[in-house]
Design a protein around this motif. Structure first.
Motif, PDB file in Angstrom:
ATOM      1  N   LEU A   1       0.832  -1.200   0.000  1.00  0.00           N
ATOM      2  CA  LEU A   1       0.000   0.000   0.000  1.00  0.00           C
ATOM      3  C   LEU A   1       0.866   1.251   0.000  1.00  0.00           C
ATOM      4  N   GLY A   2       0.423   2.262  -0.735  1.00  0.00           N
ATOM      5  CA  GLY A   2       1.180   3.497  -0.810  1.00  0.00           C
ATOM      6  C   GLY A   2       0.283   4.709  -0.927  1.00  0.00           C
ATOM      7  N   ASP A   3       0.887   5.825  -1.276  1.00  0.00           N
ATOM      8  CA  ASP A   3       0.233   7.128  -1.243  1.00  0.00           C
ATOM      9  C   ASP A   3      -0.525   7.416  -2.538  1.00  0.00           C
ATOM     10  N   ASP A   4      -1.804   7.765  -2.413  1.00  0.00           N
ATOM     11  CA  ASP A   4      -2.607   8.042  -3.610  1.00  0.00           C
ATOM     12  C   ASP A   4      -2.134   9.290  -4.340  1.00  0.00           C
ATOM     13  N   ASP A   5      -1.551  10.249  -3.612  1.00  0.00           N
ATOM     14  CA  ASP A   5      -1.016  11.448  -4.268  1.00  0.00           C
ATOM     15  C   ASP A   5       0.228  11.108  -5.090  1.00  0.00           C
ATOM     16  N   VAL A   6       1.012  10.158  -4.614  1.00  0.00           N
ATOM     17  CA  VAL A   6       2.177   9.710  -5.389  1.00  0.00           C
ATOM     18  C   VAL A   6       1.709   9.005  -6.655  1.00  0.00           C
TER      19      VAL A   6
ATOM     20  N   ASP B   1      -3.282   0.254  -3.554  1.00  0.00           N
ATOM     21  CA  ASP B   1      -2.653  -1.028  -3.878  1.00  0.00           C
ATOM     22  C   ASP B   1      -1.616  -0.871  -4.984  1.00  0.00           C
ATOM     23  N   GLY B   2      -0.341  -0.818  -4.593  1.00  0.00           N
ATOM     24  CA  GLY B   2       0.716  -0.676  -5.587  1.00  0.00           C
ATOM     25  C   GLY B   2       1.017  -1.955  -6.341  1.00  0.00           C
ATOM     26  N   ASN B   3       0.707  -3.109  -5.759  1.00  0.00           N
ATOM     27  CA  ASN B   3       0.961  -4.374  -6.457  1.00  0.00           C
ATOM     28  C   ASN B   3       0.162  -4.475  -7.744  1.00  0.00           C
ATOM     29  N   ARG B   4      -0.927  -3.770  -7.794  1.00  0.00           N
ATOM     30  CA  ARG B   4      -1.766  -3.778  -8.998  1.00  0.00           C
ATOM     31  C   ARG B   4      -1.176  -2.908 -10.107  1.00  0.00           C
ATOM     32  N   HIS B   5      -0.543  -1.810  -9.744  1.00  0.00           N
ATOM     33  CA  HIS B   5      -0.291  -0.749 -10.722  1.00  0.00           C
ATOM     34  C   HIS B   5       1.150  -0.595 -11.205  1.00  0.00           C
ATOM     35  N   PHE B   6       2.112  -1.339 -10.623  1.00  0.00           N
ATOM     36  CA  PHE B   6       3.499  -1.084 -10.970  1.00  0.00           C
ATOM     37  C   PHE B   6       4.262  -2.359 -11.299  1.00  0.00           C
ATOM     38  N   TYR B   7       5.174  -2.240 -12.250  1.00  0.00           N
ATOM     39  CA  TYR B   7       6.201  -3.259 -12.428  1.00  0.00           C
ATOM     40  C   TYR B   7       7.198  -3.105 -11.281  1.00  0.00           C
ATOM     41  N   GLY B   8       7.785  -4.216 -10.855  1.00  0.00           N
ATOM     42  CA  GLY B   8       8.731  -4.138  -9.748  1.00  0.00           C
ATOM     43  C   GLY B   8      10.024  -4.881 -10.030  1.00  0.00           C
ATOM     44  N   PHE B   9      11.153  -4.212  -9.781  1.00  0.00           N
ATOM     45  CA  PHE B   9      12.468  -4.833  -9.877  1.00  0.00           C
ATOM     46  C   PHE B   9      13.147  -4.764  -8.511  1.00  0.00           C
ATOM     47  N   GLU B  10      13.473  -5.930  -7.958  1.00  0.00           N
ATOM     48  CA  GLU B  10      14.287  -6.003  -6.755  1.00  0.00           C
ATOM     49  C   GLU B  10      15.754  -6.053  -7.188  1.00  0.00           C
ATOM     50  N   CYS B  11      16.619  -5.379  -6.429  1.00  0.00           N
ATOM     51  CA  CYS B  11      18.040  -5.336  -6.755  1.00  0.00           C
ATOM     52  C   CYS B  11      18.847  -5.924  -5.606  1.00  0.00           C
ATOM     53  N   GLU B  12      19.742  -6.827  -5.948  1.00  0.00           N
ATOM     54  CA  GLU B  12      20.554  -7.510  -4.944  1.00  0.00           C
ATOM     55  C   GLU B  12      21.422  -6.507  -4.184  1.00  0.00           C
ATOM     56  N   ASN B  13      21.119  -6.309  -2.897  1.00  0.00           N
ATOM     57  CA  ASN B  13      21.881  -5.377  -2.070  1.00  0.00           C
ATOM     58  C   ASN B  13      21.497  -5.600  -0.613  1.00  0.00           C
ATOM     59  N   LEU B  14      22.461  -5.463   0.287  1.00  0.00           N
ATOM     60  CA  LEU B  14      22.205  -5.674   1.704  1.00  0.00           C
ATOM     61  C   LEU B  14      21.289  -4.618   2.308  1.00  0.00           C
ATOM     62  N   GLY B  15      21.199  -3.462   1.670  1.00  0.00           N
ATOM     63  CA  GLY B  15      20.293  -2.431   2.154  1.00  0.00           C
ATOM     64  C   GLY B  15      20.738  -1.755   3.433  1.00  0.00           C
ATOM     65  N   ASP B  16      22.022  -1.886   3.786  1.00  0.00           N
ATOM     66  CA  ASP B  16      22.522  -1.297   5.023  1.00  0.00           C
ATOM     67  C   ASP B  16      23.126   0.085   4.828  1.00  0.00           C
ATOM     68  N   GLY B  17      23.013   0.604   3.602  1.00  0.00           N
ATOM     69  CA  GLY B  17      23.591   1.918   3.313  1.00  0.00           C
ATOM     70  C   GLY B  17      25.080   1.876   3.066  1.00  0.00           C
ATOM     71  N   LYS B  18      25.682   0.688   3.144  1.00  0.00           N
ATOM     72  CA  LYS B  18      27.127   0.537   2.944  1.00  0.00           C
ATOM     73  C   LYS B  18      27.456  -0.369   1.765  1.00  0.00           C
ATOM     74  N   ASP B  19      26.602  -1.332   1.489  1.00  0.00           N
ATOM     75  CA  ASP B  19      26.839  -2.275   0.402  1.00  0.00           C
ATOM     76  C   ASP B  19      26.831  -1.519  -0.927  1.00  0.00           C
ATOM     77  N   PRO B  20      27.905  -1.570  -1.707  1.00  0.00           N
ATOM     78  CA  PRO B  20      27.997  -0.754  -2.925  1.00  0.00           C
ATOM     79  C   PRO B  20      27.118  -1.282  -4.058  1.00  0.00           C
ATOM     80  N   TRP B  21      26.846  -0.396  -4.997  1.00  0.00           N
ATOM     81  CA  TRP B  21      26.087  -0.719  -6.198  1.00  0.00           C
ATOM     82  C   TRP B  21      27.048  -0.673  -7.389  1.00  0.00           C
ATOM     83  N   PRO B  22      27.433  -1.824  -7.931  1.00  0.00           N
ATOM     84  CA  PRO B  22      28.349  -1.820  -9.075  1.00  0.00           C
ATOM     85  C   PRO B  22      27.724  -1.125 -10.281  1.00  0.00           C
ATOM     86  N   GLU B  23      28.578  -0.576 -11.124  1.00  0.00           N
ATOM     87  CA  GLU B  23      28.091   0.129 -12.317  1.00  0.00           C
ATOM     88  C   GLU B  23      27.265  -0.789 -13.209  1.00  0.00           C
ATOM     89  N   ALA B  24      27.638  -2.066 -13.304  1.00  0.00           N
ATOM     90  CA  ALA B  24      26.860  -2.992 -14.139  1.00  0.00           C
ATOM     91  C   ALA B  24      25.431  -3.107 -13.638  1.00  0.00           C
TER      92      ALA B  24
END
Length: 305
Positions: free
Chosen positions: A96-101, A120-143
């Motif tokens: 669930l998310g913001d209707d103004d967004v 309901d955002g699951n209805r309206h958006f394509y979703g891509f998950e990206c492999e990352n620890l999500g700790d603010g430190k794990d880097p994002w390679p250029e590829a």
């Protein structure tokens, strides 16, 4: 209004954008369509996985958890830039998310700060998950960053959308922080998407979401106030940040993320306490400063009190 692309058209769009695509099992027919409609679609949402290792990440986003069944996205973008297709149709990625967004994404204009969870955002958006620890430190390679750009551009090109139709989970739902980390400059990603599409880049940066502050004393009062009550929420907004974190941890079903710190939320928080090594009365589902701070560090909220 745009109907979702067919699975074949989705795959073709990604490949034509120059991506290396890995088809995982029966991804074309793996979805949550029995739980609700899929479409019309209005944009592309990008997440991080809070996981390590491509193989285990693919398994998690395909199968999900006991409290959050898969697929958890349509494609998983690994650190090497490969896009692993794990499902197609309705997926448990946006919540669930913001209707103004939503209105801003549809209009392709600057996004407001998200402060509601009603659509309901699951209805309206394509979703891509990206492999990352999500700790603010794990880097994002250029590829990986380039793959985000190309995957997003592929769907924008297919539907005739601009770069403003691509956004982050943190833009959609209060309390979310994904994606984040060194090497991930979202304004630069938007400019690169626009360049691939041959259009002018957005002129205004995305808003910086404020971190929710959860008041420990209010949360404890909420947890102790008639936990068997149901229906209308009886607590305060900070409960939603904690519930969203427990959902992300796979400890609370999304349907119970309703602002009411009832029996199910108490049980979910007790499971979080046990995960941290607590037992007995220290794992009774009533938040303490240390356990709540640990949860906030992982899921983007601060603790007061």
């Amino acid at each position: 209004m745009a109907p979702p692309a067919s699975a074949s058209a989705f795959l073709k769009a990604l490949e034509q954008e120059g991506l290396v695509v890995v088809e995982v099992g029966d991804w074309r027919d793996h979805n949550r369509n029995h739980k609700g409609p899929w479409g019309p679609v209005h944009g592309v949402m990008i997440h991080h996985t809070v996981t390590k290792g491509t193989a285990s990440t693919v398994r998690i986003v395909r199968e999900g958890y006991a409290a959050l069944p898969g697929p958890l996205c349509h494609g998983m973008i690994a650190k090497d830039g490969r896009v692993h297709l794990v499902g197609y149709g309705r997926a448990n990625h946006a919540g669930l998310g913001d209707d103004d967004v939503l209105a801003a994404v549809i209009a392709e204009r600057d996004l407001p700060v998200d402060n509601e969870a009603t659509v309901d955002g699951n209805r309206h958006f394509y979703g891509f998950e990206c492999e990352n620890l999500g700790d603010g430190k794990d880097p994002w390679p250029e590829a990986q960053v380039e793959a985000i750009v190309r995957a997003s551009a592929a769907l924008c090109r297919h539907h005739g959308w601009s770069a403003r139709s691509v956004f982050r989970h943190l833009d959609w739902q209060p309390g979310k922080v994904d994606p984040r980390g060194p090497g991930l400059d979202w304004d630069d990603i938007e400019r690169r998407i626009a360049k691939r599409l041959g259009s002018k880049p957005p002129t205004a940066p995305r808003p910086t979401p404020s971190r929710p502050v959860v008041d420990l004393s209010q949360l404890v009062a909420a947890a102790r106030s008639n936990p068997k009550a149901a229906g209308q929420p009886v607590t305060y907004a900070g409960v939603r940040a904690v519930e969203a974190a427990l959902v992300d941890e796979g400890l609370l079903a999304k349907k119970y993320s309703d602002g009411h710190y009832g029996t199910t939320t108490v049980q979910a928080y007790a499971a979080w306490q046990r995960r941290l090594g607590y037992s007995g009365k220290d794992a009774d589902g009533i938040p303490g400063k240390t356990s709540l701070t640990r949860l906030g560090q992982r899921h983007g909220f601060d603790v007061k009190g």
